[in-house]
Write a protein that holds these residues in place. Structure first.
Motif, short mmCIF file in Angstrom:
data_model
loop_
_atom_site.label_atom_id
_atom_site.label_comp_id
_atom_site.label_asym_id
_atom_site.label_seq_id
_atom_site.Cartn_x
_atom_site.Cartn_y
_atom_site.Cartn_z
N ALA A 12 0.83 -1.22 0.00
CA ALA A 12 0.00 0.00 0.00
C ALA A 12 0.86 1.26 0.00
O ALA A 12 0.53 2.25 -0.66
CB ALA A 12 -0.93 -0.01 1.21
N VAL A 13 1.96 1.24 0.74
CA VAL A 13 2.87 2.40 0.73
C VAL A 13 3.45 2.60 -0.67
O VAL A 13 3.55 3.72 -1.17
CB VAL A 13 3.99 2.22 1.76
N ALA A 14 3.82 1.49 -1.34
CA ALA A 14 4.35 1.59 -2.69
C ALA A 14 3.32 2.14 -3.66
O ALA A 14 3.63 2.96 -4.53
CB ALA A 14 4.84 0.22 -3.16
N VAL A 15 2.07 1.71 -3.51
CA VAL A 15 1.01 2.15 -4.42
C VAL A 15 0.65 3.61 -4.19
O VAL A 15 0.52 4.40 -5.14
CB VAL A 15 -0.24 1.26 -4.24
N GLU A 43 12.07 -8.34 10.36
CA GLU A 43 11.91 -9.70 9.86
C GLU A 43 12.88 -9.99 8.71
O GLU A 43 13.46 -11.07 8.62
CB GLU A 43 10.48 -9.94 9.36
N THR A 44 13.00 -9.00 7.81
CA THR A 44 13.81 -9.20 6.60
C THR A 44 15.25 -8.74 6.77
O THR A 44 16.06 -8.94 5.86
CB THR A 44 13.17 -8.45 5.42
N ARG A 45 15.54 -8.07 7.91
CA ARG A 45 16.87 -7.49 8.14
C ARG A 45 17.28 -6.59 6.99
O ARG A 45 18.42 -6.59 6.52
CB ARG A 45 17.92 -8.60 8.34
N THR A 46 16.30 -5.80 6.54
CA THR A 46 16.49 -4.94 5.37
C THR A 46 15.86 -3.58 5.62
O THR A 46 14.74 -3.50 6.14
CB THR A 46 15.83 -5.57 4.11
N VAL A 47 16.56 -2.52 5.23
CA VAL A 47 15.98 -1.18 5.29
C VAL A 47 15.00 -1.03 4.12
O VAL A 47 15.36 -1.24 2.96
CB VAL A 47 17.07 -0.09 5.21
N LEU A 48 13.76 -0.68 4.42
CA LEU A 48 12.72 -0.58 3.40
C LEU A 48 12.32 0.85 3.08
O LEU A 48 11.96 1.15 1.94
CB LEU A 48 11.49 -1.39 3.82
N LEU A 49 12.34 1.72 4.08
CA LEU A 49 11.94 3.11 3.88
C LEU A 49 13.08 4.03 4.28
O LEU A 49 13.77 3.81 5.29
CB LEU A 49 10.71 3.45 4.71
N GLN A 57 10.85 7.44 0.99
CA GLN A 57 11.11 6.81 -0.30
C GLN A 57 11.41 5.35 -0.06
O GLN A 57 12.14 4.99 0.88
CB GLN A 57 12.29 7.48 -1.00
N LEU A 58 10.86 4.48 -0.92
CA LEU A 58 11.16 3.07 -0.82
C LEU A 58 12.57 2.80 -1.33
O LEU A 58 12.99 3.35 -2.36
CB LEU A 58 10.17 2.24 -1.63
N THR A 59 13.31 1.96 -0.62
CA THR A 59 14.61 1.53 -1.11
C THR A 59 14.42 0.58 -2.28
O THR A 59 13.32 0.11 -2.56
CB THR A 59 15.39 0.83 0.00
N ASP A 60 15.53 0.30 -2.99
CA ASP A 60 15.45 -0.64 -4.11
C ASP A 60 14.94 -2.00 -3.65
O ASP A 60 14.14 -2.64 -4.33
CB ASP A 60 16.83 -0.79 -4.77
N ALA A 61 15.40 -2.43 -2.48
CA ALA A 61 14.94 -3.71 -1.95
C ALA A 61 13.44 -3.68 -1.66
O ALA A 61 12.73 -4.66 -1.91
CB ALA A 61 15.71 -4.06 -0.68
N ALA A 62 12.96 -2.54 -1.15
CA ALA A 62 11.53 -2.41 -0.85
C ALA A 62 10.69 -2.45 -2.12
O ALA A 62 9.60 -3.03 -2.15
CB ALA A 62 11.27 -1.11 -0.09
N VAL A 63 11.19 -1.83 -3.19
CA VAL A 63 10.46 -1.85 -4.46
C VAL A 63 10.31 -3.28 -4.97
O VAL A 63 9.23 -3.71 -5.40
CB VAL A 63 11.17 -0.97 -5.51
N ARG A 64 11.40 -4.05 -4.89
CA ARG A 64 11.33 -5.44 -5.35
C ARG A 64 10.40 -6.27 -4.45
O ARG A 64 9.62 -7.09 -4.94
CB ARG A 64 12.74 -6.05 -5.37
N LEU A 65 10.48 -6.03 -3.14
CA LEU A 65 9.62 -6.77 -2.23
C LEU A 65 8.16 -6.39 -2.42
O LEU A 65 7.27 -7.25 -2.33
CB LEU A 65 10.05 -6.51 -0.78
#
Length: 311
Positions: A12-15, A43-49, A57-65
């Protein structure tokens, strides 16, 4: 395993491009969405925002996820449709979008019927103009939308979205009783040149229609006041500040100093329901479409009058 609700929040954040937009679409508070994203990051040990000025802004990893989440949510929706179809009754949650006058003039009776006839169905209404509503349906952010368009300004609908034509909604010229055009039983569209207009803001399909209609008469319309709510437009017309072309659906009684006159040729907007093709068998969708058809047929959108009845 990643939590489905957290994936839904990220999608939803991406949309919608923001935490606030995602919260409004999903019916949560912004803080709840932020918490879901924070848990997903752990959970993912990844920066998403990432912060960008006052926004995110979504990170590249967040866009793929988020792209993967879209595919997962589509599969979940298919499973839910299959299960609901097997049960043979409308159940679960259905998110319905509608433009403002449909939300006021049509949806109350529809929602009341569904509450009584489908007690296992939880219908939620969100107000949205047609352009974004059609996008929300296509992206799976809402289940069904009531939208409008015009023959001269058709609403783009993506592949994979079905449409039900409900009917047409006539549009009248609303003007102060003392205005010279009020003496006419019907007003030719060419007589509308040179007027000051009160209209919805740019980006709204009704605004686009007014521009195109007046340009076809050879004039760029003078939109003096841009107001999203029709009742506010009526108040400005009553004060003698301009004219308006306002549909009948959900319009309600006119102020004593405002008259309605038909325009020749008569402008009408077309009212549709949209839903994703893959949900066509879902009992919640078929029950809602049937209720929309029934209640549309009971609306009185007939002849123009100085004081049209409330719908």
């Amino acid at each position: 395993m990643m939590d489905l609700g957290r994936l839904r929040a990220l999608h939803a954040v991406a949309v919608h491009g923001s935490v606030g937009g995602a919260a409004a679409a999903l019916g949560f508070t912004p803080s709840a969405i932020s918490q879901q994203i924070a848990k997903l990051e752990r959970e993912t040990r990844t920066v998403l925002l990432e912060r960008q000025g006052r926004g995110i802004q979504l990170t590249d990893a967040a866009v793929r996820l988020a792209d993967t989440a879209h595919q997962v949510l589509a599969l979940v929706e298919q499973a839910e449709v299959t299960l609901e179809e097997q049960r043979g009754r409308a159940a679960g949650r259905l998110l319905l979008a509608a433009f403002p006058t449909a939300a006021r003039g049509l949806l109350p009776a529809v929602l009341a019927e569904l509450r009584n006839s489908c007690p296992e169905l939880d219908v939620r209404l969100v107000e949205s103009d047609p352009y974004p509503a059609a996008e929300l349906v296509a992206r799976g952010e809402v289940d069904l939308a009531v939208v409008q368009d015009w023959a001269t300004v058709p609403l783009p609908v993506q592949d994979g979205v079905d449409r039900l034509d409900l009917g047409t909604d006539p549009v009248d010229l609303l003007l102060p009783a003392a205005h010279p055009l009020a003496a006419l039983d019907a007003v030719p569209v060419t007589a509308l040149r040179g007027q000051r207009w009160i209209s919805v803001p740019p980006g709204n399909i009704c605004h686009d229609w007014l521009l195109r209609t007046m340009r076809e008469t050879g004039e760029e319309p003078d939109v003096a006041h841009q107001v999203g709510e029709f009742q506010t437009q009526l108040a400005l017309i009553d004060a003698g500040l301009g004219l308006g072309l306002i549909p009948r659906l959900g319009r309600g009684p006119l102020p004593p100093g405002v008259l309605a006159r038909p325009v020749v040729p008569e402008p009408v907007r077309r009212i549709h329901a949209l839903w994703r093709t893959q949900t066509s068998r879902r009992p919640a969708v078929t029950a809602t479409l049937a209720a929309l058809r029934r209640h549309w047929s009971t609306l009185d959108l007939g002849a123009t009058s100085a004081r049209p009845p409330a719908t």
